[in-house]
Design a protein around this motif. Sequence first.
Motif, PDB file in Angstrom:
ATOM      1  N   GLY A 202      17.037   8.762   5.276  1.00 14.60           N
ATOM      2  CA  GLY A 202      15.982   7.829   4.888  1.00 14.60           C
ATOM      3  C   GLY A 202      14.651   8.515   4.665  1.00 14.60           C
ATOM      4  O   GLY A 202      13.761   7.956   4.030  1.00 14.60           O
ATOM      5  N   LEU A 203      14.516   9.729   5.213  1.00 16.66           N
ATOM      6  CA  LEU A 203      13.296  10.509   4.993  1.00 16.66           C
ATOM      7  C   LEU A 203      13.554  11.573   3.938  1.00 16.66           C
ATOM      8  O   LEU A 203      14.679  12.030   3.757  1.00 16.66           O
ATOM      9  CB  LEU A 203      12.864  11.210   6.282  1.00 16.66           C
ATOM     10  CG  LEU A 203      12.554  10.358   7.511  1.00 16.66           C
ATOM     11  CD1 LEU A 203      12.226  11.254   8.701  1.00 16.66           C
ATOM     12  CD2 LEU A 203      11.404   9.398   7.227  1.00 16.66           C
ATOM     13  N   ARG A 204      12.480  11.996   3.308  1.00 19.34           N
ATOM     14  CA  ARG A 204      12.485  13.210   2.498  1.00 19.34           C
ATOM     15  C   ARG A 204      11.518  14.174   3.179  1.00 19.34           C
ATOM     16  O   ARG A 204      10.524  13.728   3.757  1.00 19.34           O
ATOM     17  CB  ARG A 204      12.030  12.919   1.062  1.00 19.34           C
ATOM     18  CG  ARG A 204      12.957  11.948   0.318  1.00 19.34           C
ATOM     19  CD  ARG A 204      12.344  11.471  -0.994  1.00 19.34           C
ATOM     20  NE  ARG A 204      13.212  10.504  -1.657  1.00 19.34           N
ATOM     21  CZ  ARG A 204      14.200  10.822  -2.507  1.00 19.34           C
ATOM     22  NH1 ARG A 204      14.412  12.094  -2.821  1.00 19.34           N
ATOM     23  NH2 ARG A 204      14.958   9.892  -3.054  1.00 19.34           N
TER      24      ARG A 204
ATOM     25  N   THR B  36      14.029   0.643   4.481  1.00 18.76           N
ATOM     26  CA  THR B  36      14.580   0.373   3.156  1.00 18.76           C
ATOM     27  C   THR B  36      16.058   0.036   3.295  1.00 18.76           C
ATOM     28  O   THR B  36      16.558  -0.940   2.722  1.00 18.76           O
ATOM     29  CB  THR B  36      14.371   1.586   2.238  1.00 18.76           C
ATOM     30  OG1 THR B  36      12.963   1.781   2.074  1.00 18.76           O
ATOM     31  CG2 THR B  36      14.990   1.358   0.865  1.00 18.76           C
TER      32      THR B  36
ATOM     33  N   ALA C  55       3.622   9.583  -4.979  1.00 19.54           N
ATOM     34  CA  ALA C  55       4.258   8.753  -5.999  1.00 19.54           C
ATOM     35  C   ALA C  55       5.687   8.365  -5.634  1.00 19.54           C
ATOM     36  O   ALA C  55       6.249   7.424  -6.202  1.00 19.54           O
ATOM     37  CB  ALA C  55       4.263   9.494  -7.347  1.00 19.54           C
ATOM     38  N   SER C  56       6.281   9.073  -4.680  1.00 19.32           N
ATOM     39  CA  SER C  56       7.663   8.761  -4.284  1.00 19.32           C
ATOM     40  C   SER C  56       7.723   7.370  -3.680  1.00 19.32           C
ATOM     41  O   SER C  56       6.822   6.959  -2.939  1.00 19.32           O
ATOM     42  CB  SER C  56       8.147   9.793  -3.256  1.00 19.32           C
ATOM     43  OG  SER C  56       9.365   9.349  -2.672  1.00 19.32           O
ATOM     44  N   ASN C  57       8.780   6.648  -3.970  1.00 23.14           N
ATOM     45  CA  ASN C  57       8.956   5.316  -3.373  1.00 23.14           C
ATOM     46  C   ASN C  57       9.626   5.376  -2.007  1.00 23.14           C
ATOM     47  O   ASN C  57       9.886   4.343  -1.389  1.00 23.14           O
ATOM     48  CB  ASN C  57       9.755   4.425  -4.325  1.00 23.14           C
ATOM     49  CG  ASN C  57       8.962   4.129  -5.580  1.00 23.14           C
ATOM     50  OD1 ASN C  57       7.800   3.748  -5.514  1.00 23.14           O
ATOM     51  ND2 ASN C  57       9.573   4.338  -6.744  1.00 23.14           N
ATOM     52  N   ASP C  58       9.938   6.591  -1.562  1.00 27.35           N
ATOM     53  CA  ASP C  58      10.550   6.785  -0.245  1.00 27.35           C
ATOM     54  C   ASP C  58       9.561   7.501   0.676  1.00 27.35           C
ATOM     55  O   ASP C  58       8.638   8.167   0.213  1.00 27.35           O
ATOM     56  CB  ASP C  58      11.803   7.670  -0.377  1.00 27.35           C
ATOM     57  CG  ASP C  58      12.896   6.991  -1.171  1.00 27.35           C
ATOM     58  OD1 ASP C  58      13.187   5.822  -0.880  1.00 27.35           O
ATOM     59  OD2 ASP C  58      13.448   7.634  -2.095  1.00 27.35           O
TER      60      ASP C  58
ATOM     61  N   TYR D 216       0.835  -1.207   0.000  1.00 29.62           N
ATOM     62  CA  TYR D 216       0.000   0.000   0.000  1.00 29.62           C
ATOM     63  C   TYR D 216       0.869   1.257   0.000  1.00 29.62           C
ATOM     64  O   TYR D 216       2.076   1.207   0.265  1.00 29.62           O
ATOM     65  CB  TYR D 216      -0.939  -0.006   1.220  1.00 29.62           C
ATOM     66  CG  TYR D 216      -2.101  -0.948   1.018  1.00 29.62           C
ATOM     67  CD1 TYR D 216      -3.294  -0.499   0.485  1.00 29.62           C
ATOM     68  CD2 TYR D 216      -1.973  -2.299   1.332  1.00 29.62           C
ATOM     69  CE1 TYR D 216      -4.353  -1.368   0.260  1.00 29.62           C
ATOM     70  CE2 TYR D 216      -3.032  -3.185   1.116  1.00 29.62           C
ATOM     71  CZ  TYR D 216      -4.214  -2.703   0.583  1.00 29.62           C
ATOM     72  OH  TYR D 216      -5.254  -3.577   0.355  1.00 29.62           O
TER      73      TYR D 216
ATOM     74  N   GLN E 249      10.560  -1.133  -0.408  1.00 25.76           N
ATOM     75  CA  GLN E 249      10.230   0.288  -0.547  1.00 25.76           C
ATOM     76  C   GLN E 249       9.289   0.713   0.570  1.00 25.76           C
ATOM     77  O   GLN E 249       8.488  -0.078   1.048  1.00 25.76           O
ATOM     78  CB  GLN E 249       9.585   0.544  -1.907  1.00 25.76           C
ATOM     79  CG  GLN E 249      10.541   0.247  -3.065  1.00 25.76           C
ATOM     80  CD  GLN E 249       9.947   0.590  -4.422  1.00 25.76           C
ATOM     81  OE1 GLN E 249       8.737   0.694  -4.579  1.00 25.76           O
ATOM     82  NE2 GLN E 249      10.817   0.768  -5.404  1.00 25.76           N
ATOM     83  N   MET E 250       9.392   1.969   0.970  1.00 22.76           N
ATOM     84  CA  MET E 250       8.541   2.510   2.037  1.00 22.76           C
ATOM     85  C   MET E 250       7.830   3.775   1.546  1.00 22.76           C
ATOM     86  O   MET E 250       8.135   4.890   1.966  1.00 22.76           O
ATOM     87  CB  MET E 250       9.406   2.845   3.262  1.00 22.76           C
ATOM     88  CG  MET E 250       9.656   1.674   4.177  1.00 22.76           C
ATOM     89  SD  MET E 250       8.156   1.232   5.105  1.00 22.76           S
ATOM     90  CE  MET E 250       7.949  -0.435   4.574  1.00 22.76           C
TER      91      MET E 250
END
Lengths: 332, 379
Positions: free
Chosen positions: A150-152, A110, A171-174, A83, A118-119
């Motif tokens: 690890g965060l954006r 990740t 949409a980001s995979n992070d 999800y 992926q998170m």
Amino acid sequence: MSDSIDKTLQSMPMAKALNAGMRQAMANDPKVLLMGEDIGKLGGVFRITEGLQAEFGENRVLDTPLAESGIIGTAVGLAMRGYRPVCEIQFDGFIYPGFNQITSQLAKLTNRNEGSLQMPVVIRVPYGGHIGAVEHHQESPEAYFAHTAGLRSVSPSTPNDAYWMIQEAIASNDPVMFFEPKSRYWPKGEVDLSGPAAPLHASRIVRLGTDATLVAHGAMVSVLLQAAELAAADGISLEVVDLRSISPIDYEPLLESVRKTGRLIVAQEASGNVSVGSEIAATVAERAFYSLEAPVLRVSGFDVPFPPAKLEKLFLPDADRVLEAVDRALAY
Amino acid sequence: MAETENTSPATAVQILSTDGTVAPTASAEPYLEYLNRLTDADHEQFYRDMVLARAFDTEAANLQRQGQLALWPPCHGQEGAQVGSGRAARSQDHIFPSYREHAVGLVRGVDLLGIIEVMRGTTHSGWDVSDPSNGNFRPYTLVIGAQALHATGFAMGVKFDGDTATGNPETDQAVMVYFGDGATSQGDVNEAMVFAASYQTPEVFFLQNNHWAISVPVTTQSRTPLFQRGSGFGIPSVQIDGNDVLASYAVTAKHLDDARSGGGPQLIEALTYRIGAHTTSDDPTKYRTQELTDSWIARDPIVRFEAFLRGQGAANALFESVAAEARDYASDVRKRTHAIADPEIGLMFDGVYSDDHPLMIEQKQWLEQYEAALGGGAE
């Protein structure tokens, strides 16, 4: 104007733009779901998710139990299942019960899985002052998260950016910390529904000038624009950069601006000690040292807990405090 | 024994008494049908699993003492709880361990050298859960109780996906999360039970009460038997003799089936004991008596199950062949541990983000050039 332009350009407040952006993301991808306290039937305390549960159902817009760590921790598990959860933290100052799940789990999973997991989790955080609220409801905690690998971390300043950036964050995979400047929820702005969207992490020059550069993110960008307008009346030309992203920071437009103006003032609502502004000041000093005519100056909240609301105007930097710093920079 | 007074196993489900005779407690009645499904080969498999897990665990602790590993958290004494519950899970189930579930990893098919790699410091995970050969056994979580929320969120997803409660136990999925008595004091475990009950997740909370959270006895965590907390959340809960592999198997199998068939979350408290130290850095002589440990050694799950098998007529050859297999396995683990290579620079940077990130590219490049300029490199 032609009909097609009429349809794609709409005036709306950031609150509606975020709602529209999430609706679009949910319509595009059935794996996107929203989680948080009071976000379903009520539509959130700021009504950002209004109508989305009625449209997408209770399994897509979850009124969760009242537990921030539980919201983030179960979002992590849902992301493991495939999800793309979008969590709402009700107010900035309520994020700390979820801090371990954000910094030690979400941010590191990740990496812990050597890139095989992926998170794609978005954490929406209404943040900042100017709303006259009680303790814990007006804070700017973004530096904690910008510091965490690890965060954006991003923060839109306009309805158009809010519309596009929330979709890009989803949409980001992070994992993306999405800081929403709540004092900017209701002023209207033009949203171009046809795009194109700027990259999520791109900074942007929003006003051209020659004498000094001002940079900020979120609600403070509008304060800088106000300061630049006031300065122009005095014959001072200020360039304004909207960071949009505070991790990673897109330095090139900022450095280009500083190479031109020779002066930089960093403004933020957050306390200045060990802040995003500190990092920008250090980096610009390292990379544009020979272009600088003056030290990089910071205009921040004081290093105190956010005060009772009747003092917030004294705590939060306003256009006058920014211009005071501009004067100091120009004095060199 | 003041330390254990709140965990009286008077009502705990037990199939085998400590001498290995089949003597089910009254509380075991609902679970007996699950035992009837087991063949002699299954029994032998349980025994082999427990012996191999202990051989692995003993070898790993020795490797730590010899400087090969930074740390070792032994599972010695908990093999009955772990093998029984692990074997009860179906292949489509998902397992969220804490960090002492070596025997569960073994029965799910994980190459346990991965755990050694974690404790040696060459990786944070050691195995890739997306590889089907690893039996949906997720990497260890070291922050106490954090994985309970991940398991619950995952189980919410299983339910949203419609991959459970269809009426087909061969495909319906369930999730099982392992945690200890110390973890029951963590907010995350309690929040996980709140969410699990709210969303009626297909999930079994498997609590190994090994009586110690490093040096602190379970009585400091709770004044009441821990399984009784489940009812406060609206979660069906049961306490078992965790050193009885058959009780662990039967009870877990039933509650996983209950979870997968729409019964919502379940809680099992397995009473067991951490015979060894918390980790190799710990010194249990400072906080507990040898008499207490001895009383639990007398309830050893492997000794008990060997007595059961002998009572069933198992031949000496079985025990000899399992012992030989365990020796070979430990020797192989030792050999392969010595051959583990140190990681490359890329491991530090490449998996932090899924999408490109400028700082990762910039800093990795910088370090590589820096190391190259030194004429060495981090190989």
